[in-house]
Design a protein around this motif. Structure first.
Motif, PDB file in Angstrom:
ATOM      1  N   GLU A  44       1.652  -2.459   8.289  1.00  0.00           N
ATOM      2  CA  GLU A  44       1.306  -3.061   9.579  1.00  0.00           C
ATOM      3  C   GLU A  44       1.618  -2.107  10.727  1.00  0.00           C
ATOM      4  OE1 GLU A  44       2.554  -6.870  12.410  1.00  0.00           O
ATOM      5  OE2 GLU A  44       3.124  -6.848  10.284  1.00  0.00           O
ATOM      6  N   VAL A  45       2.764  -1.427  10.648  1.00  0.00           N
ATOM      7  CA  VAL A  45       3.160  -0.486  11.702  1.00  0.00           C
ATOM      8  C   VAL A  45       2.164   0.667  11.803  1.00  0.00           C
ATOM      9  CG1 VAL A  45       4.870   1.271  12.300  1.00  0.00           C
ATOM     10  CG2 VAL A  45       5.608  -1.036  11.698  1.00  0.00           C
ATOM     11  N   LEU A  46       1.749   1.218  10.672  1.00  0.00           N
ATOM     12  CA  LEU A  46       0.879   2.400  10.681  1.00  0.00           C
ATOM     13  C   LEU A  46      -0.603   2.048  10.730  1.00  0.00           C
ATOM     14  CD1 LEU A  46       2.550   4.967   8.258  1.00  0.00           C
ATOM     15  CD2 LEU A  46       2.745   4.766  10.724  1.00  0.00           C
ATOM     16  N   GLY A  47      -0.938   0.797  10.457  1.00  0.00           N
ATOM     17  CA  GLY A  47      -2.343   0.398  10.512  1.00  0.00           C
ATOM     18  C   GLY A  47      -3.153   0.854   9.317  1.00  0.00           C
ATOM     19  N   GLU A  48      -2.479   1.122   8.203  1.00  0.00           N
ATOM     20  CA  GLU A  48      -3.160   1.482   6.964  1.00  0.00           C
ATOM     21  C   GLU A  48      -2.221   1.190   5.797  1.00  0.00           C
ATOM     22  OE1 GLU A  48      -3.141   5.859   5.827  1.00  0.00           O
ATOM     23  OE2 GLU A  48      -2.964   5.991   8.019  1.00  0.00           O
ATOM     24  N   ALA A  49      -2.807   1.121   4.610  1.00  0.00           N
ATOM     25  CA  ALA A  49      -2.008   0.781   3.436  1.00  0.00           C
ATOM     26  C   ALA A  49      -1.084   1.933   3.053  1.00  0.00           C
ATOM     27  CB  ALA A  49      -2.923   0.430   2.273  1.00  0.00           C
ATOM     28  N   VAL A  50       0.209   1.652   3.018  1.00  0.00           N
ATOM     29  CA  VAL A  50       1.193   2.647   2.591  1.00  0.00           C
ATOM     30  C   VAL A  50       2.241   1.964   1.723  1.00  0.00           C
ATOM     31  CG1 VAL A  50       0.900   4.102   4.635  1.00  0.00           C
ATOM     32  CG2 VAL A  50       2.648   2.311   4.645  1.00  0.00           C
ATOM     33  N   GLN A  51       2.993   2.782   1.011  1.00  0.00           N
ATOM     34  CA  GLN A  51       4.108   2.275   0.225  1.00  0.00           C
ATOM     35  C   GLN A  51       5.372   2.998   0.648  1.00  0.00           C
ATOM     36  OE1 GLN A  51       1.836   1.825  -3.998  1.00  0.00           O
ATOM     37  NE2 GLN A  51       3.885   0.966  -3.865  1.00  0.00           N
ATOM     38  N   LEU A  52       6.467   2.236   0.730  1.00  0.00           N
ATOM     39  CA  LEU A  52       7.763   2.820   1.041  1.00  0.00           C
ATOM     40  C   LEU A  52       8.440   3.178  -0.273  1.00  0.00           C
ATOM     41  CD1 LEU A  52       9.919   3.498   3.213  1.00  0.00           C
ATOM     42  CD2 LEU A  52      10.866   1.225   2.791  1.00  0.00           C
ATOM     43  N   LEU A  53       8.698   4.469  -0.452  1.00  0.00           N
ATOM     44  CA  LEU A  53       9.295   4.965  -1.683  1.00  0.00           C
ATOM     45  C   LEU A  53      10.733   5.403  -1.444  1.00  0.00           C
ATOM     46  CD1 LEU A  53       6.349   7.225  -2.923  1.00  0.00           C
ATOM     47  CD2 LEU A  53       6.768   4.812  -3.465  1.00  0.00           C
ATOM     48  N   CYS A  54      11.539   5.353  -2.495  1.00  0.00           N
ATOM     49  CA  CYS A  54      12.889   5.896  -2.429  1.00  0.00           C
ATOM     50  C   CYS A  54      13.056   6.933  -3.533  1.00  0.00           C
ATOM     51  CB  CYS A  54      13.948   4.794  -2.505  1.00  0.00           C
ATOM     52  SG  CYS A  54      13.983   3.869  -4.056  1.00  0.00           S
TER      53      CYS A  54
END
Length: 275
Positions: free
Chosen positions: A116-126
């Motif tokens: 939502e913040v970036l306006g595109e589909a992303v995944q948060l990885l660790c």
């Protein structure tokens, strides 16, 4: 060789690759760098990593690491608190500058908030407790950093750059560039401009560090950390290119470091040049 006039004047970590820097008073340093530095990263669904080079607004994202939680903040959005124990930790194929490895997923909640913040589909990885990313060139494991565990810059080097810019513009009233644009981990005060170019090995607090190679710079240093937008005129990259080009034509500013001895360091620690 002791140089008692040299001190550690600033200390930063970046919990998420390309996010806002977090100023620290002290830190534990292990072989992969400062504890908590670049242990999170955003990637597209196909695994391609995302940085402020293409998404400058990322530098407005603040990340606070707790013992059990991770808090993400971004202007205009409600903070999100993630519980580490809830992370899925499923293997996820990704890469950083040609290094292919498997990072770990966090949660659907985190992915949705960041998307939502970036306006595109992303995944948060660790990255996990121990990074699976091994760099043969330095014989060390590295987290999500571009290529090395730590980056050091001398305060005198930034002062030199700002002086050159002021001279070329014929005024001393221009807004000076700030250290946050260059995203160092360690800042040293008391040295001449670019003295760090000649350092090979140093000690700060309990930590011994080896200088690996100069840091080549790109458009990322032209991002204003306060606004998450690119600065006009491609500065300061344009000015640096007039006097800081290396043999291969790359613009160099700062030194990449490897960790020779782990330990603690703190603001004000003496910086001892060993070689």
């Amino acid at each position: 060789m002791t140089t008692s006039s040299l001190r550690l004047s600033a200390l930063y970590r970046y919990p998420l690759k390309s996010c806002a820097g977090e100023a620290l008073e002290r830190a534990q340093v292990h072989q992969e760098g400062i504890v908590g530095d670049r242990r999170l990263m955003l990637a597209r669904p196909d695994g391609r990593f995302i940085t402020a080079r293409t998404h400058p607004r990322l530098e407005l994202m603040q990340v606070r690491l707790g013992e059990r939680t991770v808090v993400l903040r971004f202007p205009g959005h409600q903070d999100i608190e993630l519980v580490r124990a809830d992370f899925a930790l499923a293997p996820f194929a990704t890469e950083v500058w040609g290094d292919r490895f498997e990072a770990l997923t966090t949660s659907q909640e985190a992915d949705a908030w960041c998307s939502e913040v970036l306006g595109e589909a992303v995944q948060l990885l660790c990255i996990g407790e121990r990074s699976p990313r091994y760099r043969q060139s330095i014989d060390q494991r590295v987290g999500f950093a571009d290529g090395y565990p730590l980056l050091l810059i001398g305060q005198g080097s930034l002062a030199d750059l700002n002086a050159r810019l002021a001279h070329s513009q014929g005024t001393s009233e221009g807004k000076p560039h700030i250290m946050a644009q260059f995203r160092p981990n360690l800042v040293v005060a008391g040295s001449d401009a670019f003295a760090e170019d000649g350092w090979q090995r140093l000690r700060i607090g309990e930590v011994e560090l080896g200088v690996a190679e100069p840091c080549s710079r790109c458009a990322m240093i032209t991002v204003d950390p306060a606004t998450g937008t690119f600065l006009p005129g491609k500065e300061p990259l344009k000015t640096l290119a007039t006097y800081r080009r290396g043999e291969k034509g790359k613009v160099l500013f700062g030194q990449n470091l490897v960790v020779l001895k782990e330990g603690r360091l703190a603001l004000g620690d003496e910086v001892e040049i060993l070689a």
